[in-house]
Design an enzyme around this catalytic site. Structure first.
Site, PDB file in Angstrom:
ATOM      1  N   HIS A  27     -10.107  -5.348  -3.601  1.00 26.82           N
ATOM      2  CA  HIS A  27      -8.944  -5.374  -3.037  1.00 26.82           C
ATOM      3  C   HIS A  27      -9.050  -5.795  -1.518  1.00 26.82           C
ATOM      4  CE1 HIS A  27     -10.173  -1.244  -2.619  1.00 26.82           C
ATOM      5  NE2 HIS A  27      -9.422  -0.965  -1.599  1.00 26.82           N
ATOM      6  N   ASP A  46       0.842  -1.194  -0.083  1.00 23.27           N
ATOM      7  CA  ASP A  46       0.136  -0.216   0.039  1.00 23.27           C
ATOM      8  C   ASP A  46       0.716   1.181   0.008  1.00 23.27           C
ATOM      9  OD1 ASP A  46      -3.248   0.546   0.949  1.00 23.27           O
ATOM     10  OD2 ASP A  46      -1.918   2.253   1.113  1.00 23.27           O
ATOM     11  N   ILE A  47       0.410   2.143  -0.804  1.00 28.26           N
ATOM     12  CA  ILE A  47       1.448   3.545  -0.790  1.00 28.26           C
ATOM     13  C   ILE A  47       1.280   4.278   0.357  1.00 28.26           C
ATOM     14  CG2 ILE A  47      -0.506   4.968  -1.962  1.00 28.26           C
ATOM     15  CD1 ILE A  47       1.530   5.746  -4.133  1.00 28.26           C
ATOM     16  N   ASN A  92     -12.876  -3.193   2.201  1.00 31.23           N
ATOM     17  CA  ASN A  92     -13.948  -2.396   2.034  1.00 31.23           C
ATOM     18  C   ASN A  92     -14.694  -2.546   1.129  1.00 31.23           C
ATOM     19  OD1 ASN A  92     -12.788  -1.152   4.672  1.00 31.23           O
ATOM     20  ND2 ASN A  92     -11.376  -0.129   3.576  1.00 31.23           N
ATOM     21  N   GLU A  99     -12.481   3.418  -1.293  1.00 29.74           N
ATOM     22  CA  GLU A  99     -12.098   4.490  -2.096  1.00 29.74           C
ATOM     23  C   GLU A  99     -11.791   4.066  -3.572  1.00 29.74           C
ATOM     24  OE1 GLU A  99      -8.938   6.299  -0.020  1.00 29.74           O
ATOM     25  OE2 GLU A  99     -10.113   6.957   1.829  1.00 29.74           O
ATOM     26  N   VAL A 100     -11.080   2.731  -4.048  1.00 31.79           N
ATOM     27  CA  VAL A 100     -10.393   2.550  -5.006  1.00 31.79           C
ATOM     28  C   VAL A 100     -11.765   1.427  -5.478  1.00 31.79           C
ATOM     29  CG1 VAL A 100      -8.803   1.346  -6.554  1.00 31.79           C
ATOM     30  CG2 VAL A 100      -8.217   2.984  -4.579  1.00 31.79           C
ATOM     31  N   HIS A 110      -6.804  -5.622   2.014  1.00 28.24           N
ATOM     32  CA  HIS A 110      -5.854  -5.159   2.842  1.00 28.24           C
ATOM     33  C   HIS A 110      -5.435  -6.314   3.770  1.00 28.24           C
ATOM     34  CE1 HIS A 110      -6.874  -0.745   2.141  1.00 28.24           C
ATOM     35  NE2 HIS A 110      -7.792  -1.201   1.900  1.00 28.24           N
TER      36      HIS A 110
HETATM   37  P1  AMP Z   1      -9.820   1.506   0.229  1.00 27.56           P
HETATM   38  O1  AMP Z   1     -10.185   2.635   0.995  1.00 27.56           O
HETATM   39  O2  AMP Z   1     -10.163   0.200   0.712  1.00 27.56           O
HETATM   40  O3  AMP Z   1     -10.582   1.689  -1.237  1.00 27.56           O
HETATM   41  O4  AMP Z   1      -8.140   1.170  -0.029  1.00 27.56           O
HETATM   42  C1  AMP Z   1      -7.446   1.953  -1.119  1.00 27.56           C
HETATM   43  C2  AMP Z   1      -6.075   1.884  -0.771  1.00 27.56           C
HETATM   44  O5  AMP Z   1      -5.542   1.890  -1.940  1.00 27.56           O
HETATM   45  C3  AMP Z   1      -5.640   2.944   0.342  1.00 27.56           C
HETATM   46  O6  AMP Z   1      -5.111   2.063   1.439  1.00 27.56           O
HETATM   47  C4  AMP Z   1      -4.453   3.479  -0.454  1.00 27.56           C
HETATM   48  O7  AMP Z   1      -3.407   4.009   0.590  1.00 27.56           O
HETATM   49  C5  AMP Z   1      -4.186   2.544  -1.680  1.00 27.56           C
HETATM   50  N1  AMP Z   1      -3.514   3.078  -2.685  1.00 27.56           N
HETATM   51  C6  AMP Z   1      -4.233   4.073  -3.547  1.00 27.56           C
HETATM   52  N2  AMP Z   1      -3.253   4.365  -4.511  1.00 27.56           N
HETATM   53  C7  AMP Z   1      -2.347   3.434  -4.417  1.00 27.56           C
HETATM   54  C8  AMP Z   1      -1.250   3.189  -5.281  1.00 27.56           C
HETATM   55  N3  AMP Z   1      -0.930   3.726  -6.378  1.00 27.56           N
HETATM   56  N4  AMP Z   1      -0.432   1.905  -5.103  1.00 27.56           N
HETATM   57  C9  AMP Z   1      -0.656   1.581  -3.854  1.00 27.56           C
HETATM   58  N5  AMP Z   1      -1.639   1.782  -2.890  1.00 27.56           N
HETATM   59  C10 AMP Z   1      -2.451   2.605  -3.267  1.00 27.56           C
END
Ligand code: AMP
Length: 121
Positions: A107, A33-34, A94, A102-103, A109
């Site tokens: 995924h 994770d970034i 999530n 958010e994405v 975690h």
């Molecule tokens: P969520 O809130 O469950 O959608 O988590 C999205 C996760 O993606 C967050 O923990 C971010 O820090 C992570 N994230 C966003 N962009 C990137 C990226 N380019 N590389 C790795 N992790 C990312």
């Protein structure tokens, strides 16, 4: 809501933006994770275009479902945080806005490398 091909994980899967890769096979890609929330914070994503866990469970093949679940354990072991390593971790997904997603590409975690604390804050 249709799958958004422009989401950041779709771009990572296409190799359009880089990631710190941990593991890859036919079914999953895993990377760090970034913005890590714990000492170890990895993500495991299916290679298929699934928005969230509900979409995945409804539409993915049995092989994809098994592949994703297996991928989580493979990655945990590679990172040294699994029960095989005598350790432990938390995995969570999530789902949609209420779940804090958010994405919009499914995924999981993986948090570990230390005691991860209370489940929900
Ligand atoms: P969520 O809130 O469950 O959608 O988590 C999205 C996760 O993606 C967050 O923990 C971010 O820090 C992570 N994230 C966003 N962009 C990137 C990226 N380019 N590389 C790795 N992790 C990312």
């Amino acid at each position: 809501m249709p799958y958004d091909d422009q989401n950041i994980f779709a771009k990572i899967l296409r190799g359009e933006i880089p990631c710190k890769k941990i593991y890859e096979d036919d079914f999953v890609l895993s990377f760090h994770d970034i913005n890590p929330q714990k000492k170890v914070h990895a993500l495991v994503i299916p290679k298929g275009k699934y928005i969230n866990l509900d979409d995945f469970n409804k539409n993915a093949s049995k092989d994809e479902i098994v592949g994703l679940i297996n991928g989580i354990s493979i990655v945990a072991e590679k990172l040294g945080i699994s029960s095989e390593n005598g350790n432990g971790y938390r995995t969570l997904a999530n789902i949609n806005e209420d779940g804090g997603q958010e994405v919009p590409h499914l995924h999981f975690h993986l948090f570990g490398g230390e005691k991860v604390g209370k489940m929900v804050s």
